[in-house]
Design an enzyme around this catalytic site. Structure first.
Site, PDB file in Angstrom:
ATOM      1  N   ARG A 104      42.656  97.289  90.183  1.00 52.31           N
ATOM      2  CA  ARG A 104      42.508  97.408  91.635  1.00 52.31           C
ATOM      3  C   ARG A 104      42.310  98.885  92.008  1.00 52.31           C
ATOM      4  NH1 ARG A 104      41.338  94.523  96.187  1.00 52.31           N
ATOM      5  NH2 ARG A 104      42.917  94.634  97.831  1.00 52.31           N
ATOM      6  N   THR A 390      33.369  88.947  97.463  1.00 50.80           N
ATOM      7  CA  THR A 390      34.072  89.257  96.233  1.00 50.80           C
ATOM      8  C   THR A 390      33.335  88.401  95.222  1.00 50.80           C
ATOM      9  OG1 THR A 390      36.171  89.751  97.330  1.00 50.80           O
ATOM     10  CG2 THR A 390      36.370  88.840  95.145  1.00 50.80           C
ATOM     11  N   THR A 408      35.658  92.988  93.260  1.00 53.85           N
ATOM     12  CA  THR A 408      35.169  93.109  94.638  1.00 53.85           C
ATOM     13  C   THR A 408      34.857  94.538  95.041  1.00 53.85           C
ATOM     14  OG1 THR A 408      35.675  92.415  96.898  1.00 53.85           O
ATOM     15  CG2 THR A 408      37.476  93.365  95.670  1.00 53.85           C
ATOM     16  N   ASN A 410      35.131  94.621  98.458  1.00 51.96           N
ATOM     17  CA  ASN A 410      35.743  94.163  99.707  1.00 51.96           C
ATOM     18  C   ASN A 410      34.678  93.531 100.595  1.00 51.96           C
ATOM     19  OD1 ASN A 410      37.683  93.468 101.478  1.00 51.96           O
ATOM     20  ND2 ASN A 410      37.994  95.480 102.350  1.00 51.96           N
ATOM     21  N   GLU A 429      37.762  99.142 100.206  1.00 56.84           N
ATOM     22  CA  GLU A 429      39.027  98.435  99.935  1.00 56.84           C
ATOM     23  C   GLU A 429      40.196  98.977 100.741  1.00 56.84           C
ATOM     24  OE1 GLU A 429      39.026  95.141  98.382  1.00 56.84           O
ATOM     25  OE2 GLU A 429      37.832  96.388  97.041  1.00 56.84           O
ATOM     26  N   SER A 461      45.944  92.447  97.673  1.00 55.69           N
ATOM     27  CA  SER A 461      44.736  91.636  97.477  1.00 55.69           C
ATOM     28  C   SER A 461      45.090  90.151  97.537  1.00 55.69           C
ATOM     29  CB  SER A 461      44.162  91.959  96.099  1.00 55.69           C
ATOM     30  OG  SER A 461      43.100  91.092  95.785  1.00 55.69           O
ATOM     31  N   SER A 462      44.049  89.337  97.703  1.00 59.10           N
ATOM     32  CA  SER A 462      44.230  87.885  97.574  1.00 59.10           C
ATOM     33  C   SER A 462      43.567  87.350  96.309  1.00 59.10           C
ATOM     34  CB  SER A 462      43.590  87.164  98.757  1.00 59.10           C
ATOM     35  OG  SER A 462      44.274  87.453  99.925  1.00 59.10           O
ATOM     36  N   GLY A 483      38.122  86.237 100.292  1.00 58.71           N
ATOM     37  CA  GLY A 483      39.183  86.902 101.050  1.00 58.71           C
ATOM     38  C   GLY A 483      40.446  86.068 101.064  1.00 58.71           C
TER      39      GLY A 483
HETATM   40  N1  GLY Z   1      39.205  92.619  99.088  1.00 57.56           N
HETATM   41  C1  GLY Z   1      39.435  91.291  98.693  1.00 57.56           C
HETATM   42  C2  GLY Z   1      40.761  91.099  98.072  1.00 57.56           C
HETATM   43  O1  GLY Z   1      41.199  91.986  97.379  1.00 57.56           O
HETATM   44  O2  GLY Z   1      41.409  90.095  98.237  1.00 57.56           O
END
Ligand code: GLY
Length: 585
Positions: A104, A390, A408, A410, A429, A461-462, A483
């Site tokens: 990340r 993503t 991603t 974002n 991000e 993040s998701s 997302g």
């Molecule tokens: N930017 C998408 C996520 O990290 O969930």
């Protein structure tokens, strides 16, 4: 290729029309994905899947193929594939050993809590979204390099070559990508400082045009020759820092040099007795929220109630509402915030949470709070969100190693900032942080303390790259963009296969719905829920809103997945919502 689109469009059209006649989605989706004896790759783009499968055929393993797919996506799928972004990997080796890699992005050292606030303490609209200040320190190149160093079999240089060829020789832009590039042209003009990006003579792209990316090819060659140093040091790093200085960017040479991805314990939990779910832990919220939903849902006879029946959907929506309430308060970067991991997944805690579900009536989100699991330090707050763009890829090699990666920038094309001379886009991000507690971000959602901005912190993040085992053996590899809807899409696909006995392709094709606590609305692809079921759900108190159809851009998620069938063959399923492609042998 064109034939593929025609078949897909024909199928989707048929699917959508028939579903509107009132037949259930599962009746409409009797399809099987690509069946393979030994190995499979599924990704968002045919050229990226091809790069991956060729590496597997050359004797590479799943991690080698992942590296090739990742860099190929950075060339042919620039709205989400990247070297200027980040992501997460879940890995299961053939002997069952598990690992997860967090690559990340990080907040630059000059970032701080009030980075996006004006002198009066108000959030400056879009400052974390558009342009240089939205970029976090990219993690993808270090992630790929780190994964390859530990697990790779083939030479690193071989793995970069397909992407270099695609960038240097050019590739045919699809109609969908052309449309996305045209839609974003004004933003590229505005936020990229030198005007050199996806240009062609007319600046209007159409499907079939060739896109050559010479600067990107040169950057990829530096990465090919020098590994991570080809990105975080030398010419590429200079170009990034120069780009930052041309506007309000804050990423420095020190930030780039310091970036390291992190091996973390995956999040593991059971679904019923036979299934083990392995997913990503913080700084992704995906694994914890997914397990909470699964473990709350398993207490109800959803199989008996049936796929997307009102009763089943109600339970799933309520489980989603509860999990997202916890997500908002308790989840953030574990290196900065004490995430109560064990407490959130404790049997007793989830049993108490599941008891809050009224089987015949929707709860109002304003009456649902995050719980107080053991070890919690925060109890208030609402949900921070991420964008829809993503990408995910799933790979199984001939030895049975499996890799699940979600990555991603974002937003679509991230910050819209091209690094001049380096030919790639930077992420935005930073918008995944909470700019200020209680203030909505770009997606109309809220964040809080756990996800406040701090130097070198990772934003929540998701992303939910996931692997499922059945009776101790590899069973499913899956994930999706989308997302905040990522987690609920993965949740639905797990239940589709396990409870409703769909093939992987049927599951991926099936229409989806989503609830995320706030707003207090069930978003649906319009093919989900027939008129009667929708009315039953509304009578229970659910507020249902169409997000669009699974054939337009407002679909929910784009799941790319692989299932190990009873006959030990692999079923690789590419989502019909995009140009996703499953290949196997
Ligand atoms: N930017 C998408 C996520 O990290 O969930």
């Amino acid at each position: 290729m064109r034939a593929f689109f025609c078949i897909t469009i024909l199928f989707v059209f048929t699917f959508s029309c028939q579903t509107k006649t009132g037949k259930s989605a599962s009746e409409m989706a009797k399809f099987t994905g690509t069946i393979a004896d030994s190995a499979a790759v599924v990704s968002a783009h045919p050229f990226a899947s091809k790069a991956g499968i060729e590496i597997l055929k050359k004797g590479g393993n799943a991690v080698d193929a992942a590296v090739a797919v990742h860099f190929a996506l950075a060339v042919v799928y620039p709205r989400a594939g990247n070297i200027g972004g980040g992501g997460f990997m879940i890995l299961r080796e053939a002997d069952g050993k598990l690992n997860s890699l967090d690559f990340r992005e990080k907040c630059p050292a000059a970032g701080h809590r009030d980075l996006y606030l004006d002198a009066d303490g108000n959030v400056v609209p879009r400052l974390s979204i558009d342009g240089h200040l939205g970029a976090g320190v990219p993690g993808s190149v270090d992630g790929m390099y780190t994964a390859h160093k530990k697990y790779g079999k083939l030479d690193w240089k071989v793995l970069l070559q397909p992407a270099i060829d695609l960038a240097e020789d050019g590739h045919m832009v699809s109609e969908i990508e052309a449309e996305y590039m045209n839609d974003n042209r004004e933003k590229f003009d505005k936020f990229s400082t030198t005007g050199k990006y996806f240009t062609n003579p007319s600046n209007r792209w159409k499907g079939g045009d060739k896109l050559k990316q010479i600067d990107l090819a040169a950057t990829l060659k530096r990465i090919q020759t020098n590994g991570r140093s080809g990105f975080y040091e030398g010419q590429t790093a200079d170009l990034i820092v120069d780009e930052m200085k041309r506007s309000n960017g804050i990423i420095t040479h020190t930030d780039l040099l310091a970036y390291r991805s992190v091996w973390r314990e995956p999040i593991i939990g059971n679904y019923k007795n036979d299934y083990r779910i392995i997913s990503m832990g913080p700084p992704s919220s995906g694994g914890i929220a997914l397990l909470q939903m699964c473990e709350m849902a398993e207490r109800f006879p959803v199989k008996e109630w049936g796929f997307q029946s009102a009763k089943t959907a109600h339970i799933m929506i309520e489980a989603e509402r509860l999990a997202y309430a916890d997500r908002a308060s308790h989840l953030g970067d574990p290196d900065f915030f004490p995430v109560p991991l064990e407490g959130l997944l404790e049997e007793q805690y989830l049993s108490q949470r599941a008891k809050l579900i009224n089987q015949s009536e929707a709860t109002r989100s304003k009456n649902v709070k995050a719980g107080s699991p053991k070890g919690a330090t925060a109890v208030e707050g609402k949900m921070p969100a991420e964008s829809n763009e993503t990408t995910h890829y799933s790979i199984v090699d001939k030895w049975g190693n499996a890799v699940s990666i979600t990555t991603t920038l974002n937003s679509n094309y991230g910050s819209k900032v091209f690094v001049a001379g380096a030919g790639f886009l930077l992420n935005n991000e930073m918008d995944d942080f909470s700019a200020k507690p209680g203030v909505y971000n770009q997606f109309g959602l809220l964040g809080n303390e756990a996800n406040a901005i701090a130097p070198e912190k990772r934003m929540l993040s998701s992303m939910t790259p996931t692997i499922v085992e059945k009776e101790g053996e590899l069973f499913m590899v899956l994930g999706t963009p989308g997302g905040a809807t990522i987690i609920t899409s993965v949740f639905q696909n797990i239940l589709n296969v396990i409870e409703f006995e769909m093939s992987m392709q049927e599951s991926v094709n099936a229409p989806r719905f989503h609830h995320q606590w706030f707003p207090d609305t069930v978003y649906v692809e319009e093919e989900a829920f027939n008129v009667e079921i929708k009315s039953d759900l509304e009578k229970m108190g659910h507020r249902i809103k169409s997000r669009g159809s699974l054939i337009d851009k407002n679909y929910i998620g784009k799941v790319d997945a692989i299932l190990v069938r009873k006959d030990a063959k692999l079923e690789a399923a590419a989502d019909i919502r995009g140009e996703d492609t499953a290949l196997g042998y």
